[in-house]
Write a protein that holds these residues in place. Structure first.
Motif, PDB file in Angstrom:
ATOM      1  N   ASP A 103       0.826  -1.207   0.000  1.00  0.00           N
ATOM      2  CA  ASP A 103       0.000   0.000   0.000  1.00  0.00           C
ATOM      3  C   ASP A 103       0.862   1.260   0.000  1.00  0.00           C
ATOM      4  N   ALA A 104       1.911   1.262   0.828  1.00  0.00           N
ATOM      5  CA  ALA A 104       2.804   2.429   0.865  1.00  0.00           C
ATOM      6  C   ALA A 104       3.525   2.581  -0.469  1.00  0.00           C
ATOM      7  N   TYR A 105       3.892   1.447  -1.066  1.00  0.00           N
ATOM      8  CA  TYR A 105       4.561   1.477  -2.364  1.00  0.00           C
ATOM      9  C   TYR A 105       3.648   2.094  -3.425  1.00  0.00           C
ATOM     10  N   LEU A 106       2.403   1.651  -3.459  1.00  0.00           N
ATOM     11  CA  LEU A 106       1.454   2.191  -4.430  1.00  0.00           C
ATOM     12  C   LEU A 106       1.250   3.687  -4.218  1.00  0.00           C
ATOM     13  N   LYS A 107       1.099   4.083  -2.977  1.00  0.00           N
ATOM     14  CA  LYS A 107       0.922   5.496  -2.666  1.00  0.00           C
ATOM     15  C   LYS A 107       2.129   6.311  -3.135  1.00  0.00           C
ATOM     16  N   ALA A 108       3.341   5.827  -2.851  1.00  0.00           N
ATOM     17  CA  ALA A 108       4.552   6.547  -3.256  1.00  0.00           C
ATOM     18  C   ALA A 108       4.637   6.664  -4.781  1.00  0.00           C
ATOM     19  N   CYS A 109       4.276   5.590  -5.481  1.00  0.00           N
ATOM     20  CA  CYS A 109       4.310   5.619  -6.953  1.00  0.00           C
ATOM     21  C   CYS A 109       3.305   6.625  -7.502  1.00  0.00           C
ATOM     22  N   LEU A 110       2.096   6.596  -6.975  1.00  0.00           N
ATOM     23  CA  LEU A 110       1.071   7.524  -7.458  1.00  0.00           C
ATOM     24  C   LEU A 110       1.453   8.968  -7.158  1.00  0.00           C
ATOM     25  N   GLU A 111       2.048   9.200  -5.996  1.00  0.00           N
ATOM     26  CA  GLU A 111       2.504  10.558  -5.673  1.00  0.00           C
ATOM     27  C   GLU A 111       3.610  11.000  -6.620  1.00  0.00           C
ATOM     28  N   ALA A 112       4.552  10.106  -6.922  1.00  0.00           N
ATOM     29  CA  ALA A 112       5.644  10.452  -7.840  1.00  0.00           C
ATOM     30  C   ALA A 112       5.111  10.749  -9.238  1.00  0.00           C
ATOM     31  N   ILE A 113       4.188   9.933  -9.689  1.00  0.00           N
ATOM     32  CA  ILE A 113       3.617  10.138 -11.023  1.00  0.00           C
ATOM     33  C   ILE A 113       2.840  11.446 -11.076  1.00  0.00           C
ATOM     34  N   SER A 114       2.073  11.722 -10.023  1.00  0.00           N
ATOM     35  CA  SER A 114       1.296  12.974 -10.011  1.00  0.00           C
ATOM     36  C   SER A 114       2.208  14.191  -9.873  1.00  0.00           C
ATOM     37  N   ALA A 115       3.426  13.983  -9.386  1.00  0.00           N
ATOM     38  CA  ALA A 115       4.393  15.084  -9.264  1.00  0.00           C
ATOM     39  C   ALA A 115       5.279  15.151 -10.505  1.00  0.00           C
ATOM     40  N   ASP A 116       4.774  14.602 -11.621  1.00  0.00           N
ATOM     41  CA  ASP A 116       5.470  14.657 -12.910  1.00  0.00           C
ATOM     42  C   ASP A 116       6.790  13.884 -12.941  1.00  0.00           C
ATOM     43  N   HIS A 117       6.798  12.708 -12.322  1.00  0.00           N
ATOM     44  CA  HIS A 117       7.969  11.831 -12.434  1.00  0.00           C
ATOM     45  C   HIS A 117       8.205  11.571 -13.915  1.00  0.00           C
ATOM     46  N   PRO A 118       9.419  11.741 -14.412  1.00  0.00           N
ATOM     47  CA  PRO A 118       9.662  11.568 -15.856  1.00  0.00           C
ATOM     48  C   PRO A 118       9.325  10.154 -16.342  1.00  0.00           C
ATOM     49  N   ALA A 119       8.588  10.072 -17.418  1.00  0.00           N
ATOM     50  CA  ALA A 119       8.224   8.775 -17.991  1.00  0.00           C
ATOM     51  C   ALA A 119       9.476   7.979 -18.351  1.00  0.00           C
ATOM     52  N   SER A 120      10.529   8.667 -18.722  1.00  0.00           N
ATOM     53  CA  SER A 120      11.765   7.980 -19.093  1.00  0.00           C
ATOM     54  C   SER A 120      12.434   7.307 -17.892  1.00  0.00           C
ATOM     55  N   ARG A 121      11.992   7.636 -16.681  1.00  0.00           N
ATOM     56  CA  ARG A 121      12.564   7.054 -15.461  1.00  0.00           C
ATOM     57  C   ARG A 121      11.523   6.241 -14.687  1.00  0.00           C
ATOM     58  N   ILE A 122      10.487   5.798 -15.354  1.00  0.00           N
ATOM     59  CA  ILE A 122       9.424   5.059 -14.677  1.00  0.00           C
ATOM     60  C   ILE A 122       9.954   3.767 -14.052  1.00  0.00           C
ATOM     61  N   GLY A 123      10.978   3.200 -14.637  1.00  0.00           N
ATOM     62  CA  GLY A 123      11.584   1.986 -14.092  1.00  0.00           C
ATOM     63  C   GLY A 123      12.100   2.162 -12.677  1.00  0.00           C
ATOM     64  N   SER A 124      12.467   3.365 -12.304  1.00  0.00           N
ATOM     65  CA  SER A 124      12.970   3.606 -10.944  1.00  0.00           C
ATOM     66  C   SER A 124      11.875   3.461  -9.890  1.00  0.00           C
ATOM     67  N   LEU A 125      10.630   3.395 -10.323  1.00  0.00           N
ATOM     68  CA  LEU A 125       9.513   3.231  -9.384  1.00  0.00           C
ATOM     69  C   LEU A 125       9.128   1.768  -9.171  1.00  0.00           C
ATOM     70  N   LEU A 126       9.751   0.852  -9.895  1.00  0.00           N
ATOM     71  CA  LEU A 126       9.402  -0.559  -9.777  1.00  0.00           C
ATOM     72  C   LEU A 126       9.890  -1.116  -8.440  1.00  0.00           C
ATOM     73  N   PRO A 127       9.121  -2.015  -7.836  1.00  0.00           N
ATOM     74  CA  PRO A 127       9.459  -2.477  -6.486  1.00  0.00           C
ATOM     75  C   PRO A 127      10.831  -3.136  -6.392  1.00  0.00           C
ATOM     76  N   TRP A 128      11.276  -3.811  -7.429  1.00  0.00           N
ATOM     77  CA  TRP A 128      12.578  -4.475  -7.371  1.00  0.00           C
ATOM     78  C   TRP A 128      13.732  -3.483  -7.475  1.00  0.00           C
ATOM     79  N   ASP A 129      13.430  -2.218  -7.753  1.00  0.00           N
ATOM     80  CA  ASP A 129      14.452  -1.172  -7.731  1.00  0.00           C
ATOM     81  C   ASP A 129      14.402  -0.384  -6.434  1.00  0.00           C
ATOM     82  N   LEU A 130      13.660  -0.898  -5.476  1.00  0.00           N
ATOM     83  CA  LEU A 130      13.523  -0.254  -4.178  1.00  0.00           C
ATOM     84  C   LEU A 130      14.896  -0.119  -3.536  1.00  0.00           C
ATOM     85  N   LYS A 131      15.224   1.052  -3.063  1.00  0.00           N
ATOM     86  CA  LYS A 131      16.495   1.275  -2.373  1.00  0.00           C
ATOM     87  C   LYS A 131      16.305   0.943  -0.898  1.00  0.00           C
ATOM     88  N   PRO A 132      17.283   0.279  -0.305  1.00  0.00           N
ATOM     89  CA  PRO A 132      17.151  -0.066   1.118  1.00  0.00           C
ATOM     90  C   PRO A 132      16.963   1.171   1.972  1.00  0.00           C
TER      91      PRO A 132
END
Length: 132
Positions: free
Chosen positions: A98-127
């Motif tokens: 749920d927190a992951y989904l919220k963070a992704c939606l917030e990033a997208i709504s804040a104009d996260h660059p489409a070219s960097r959408i891969g950085s939002l994938l869960p397996w790219d989660l930074k510790p």
């Protein structure tokens, strides 16, 4: 029309069966929400892992019987290719879906660059600094 003939009209029934199969891991996530990372990891290992493995086997069986050229077949092929990454929450207690989904939606709504959408994938989660 052999066994590989599954048409788009079958998608709602297929989706309902799939949702029914993943309901238990979601129920478990509801129960463990708010726990620390180590407690979530332990609960997922003990309770969710089997359901996710069974769901993966069911998806694979469906993928083998459905024409890869159908819309449903294309979706199943995509899920199959992403399966390892989609299981990140089982192996990483820090991942809160749920927190992951919220963070992704917030990033997208804040104009996260489409070219960097891969950085939002869960397996790219930074510790996180504090995995508690």
């Amino acid at each position: 029309m052999g066994s590989l003939a599954v048409f788009d009209r079958d998608e709602p029934e297929f989706a309902a069966k799939g949702l029914h199969r993943i309901a238990e891991p979601y129920r478990i996530e509801t129960e463990i929400r708010g726990m620390g990372a180590y407690q979530r990891l332990s609960a997922r290992d003990a309770r969710s892992g089997l359901f996710v493995a069974e769901f993966g086997a069911w998806l694979q069986a469906q993928r083998l019987r459905i024409s890869a050229k159908s819309r449903l077949g294309e979706k199943l092929t995509y899920i199959h290719r992403q399966w390892g990454g989609q299981q990140t929450f089982i192996d990483d207690g820090r991942v809160d879906p749920d927190a992951y989904l919220k963070a992704c939606l917030e990033a997208i709504s804040a104009d996260h660059p489409a070219s960097r959408i891969g950085s939002l994938l869960p397996w790219d989660l930074k510790p996180s600094a504090d995995p508690a």
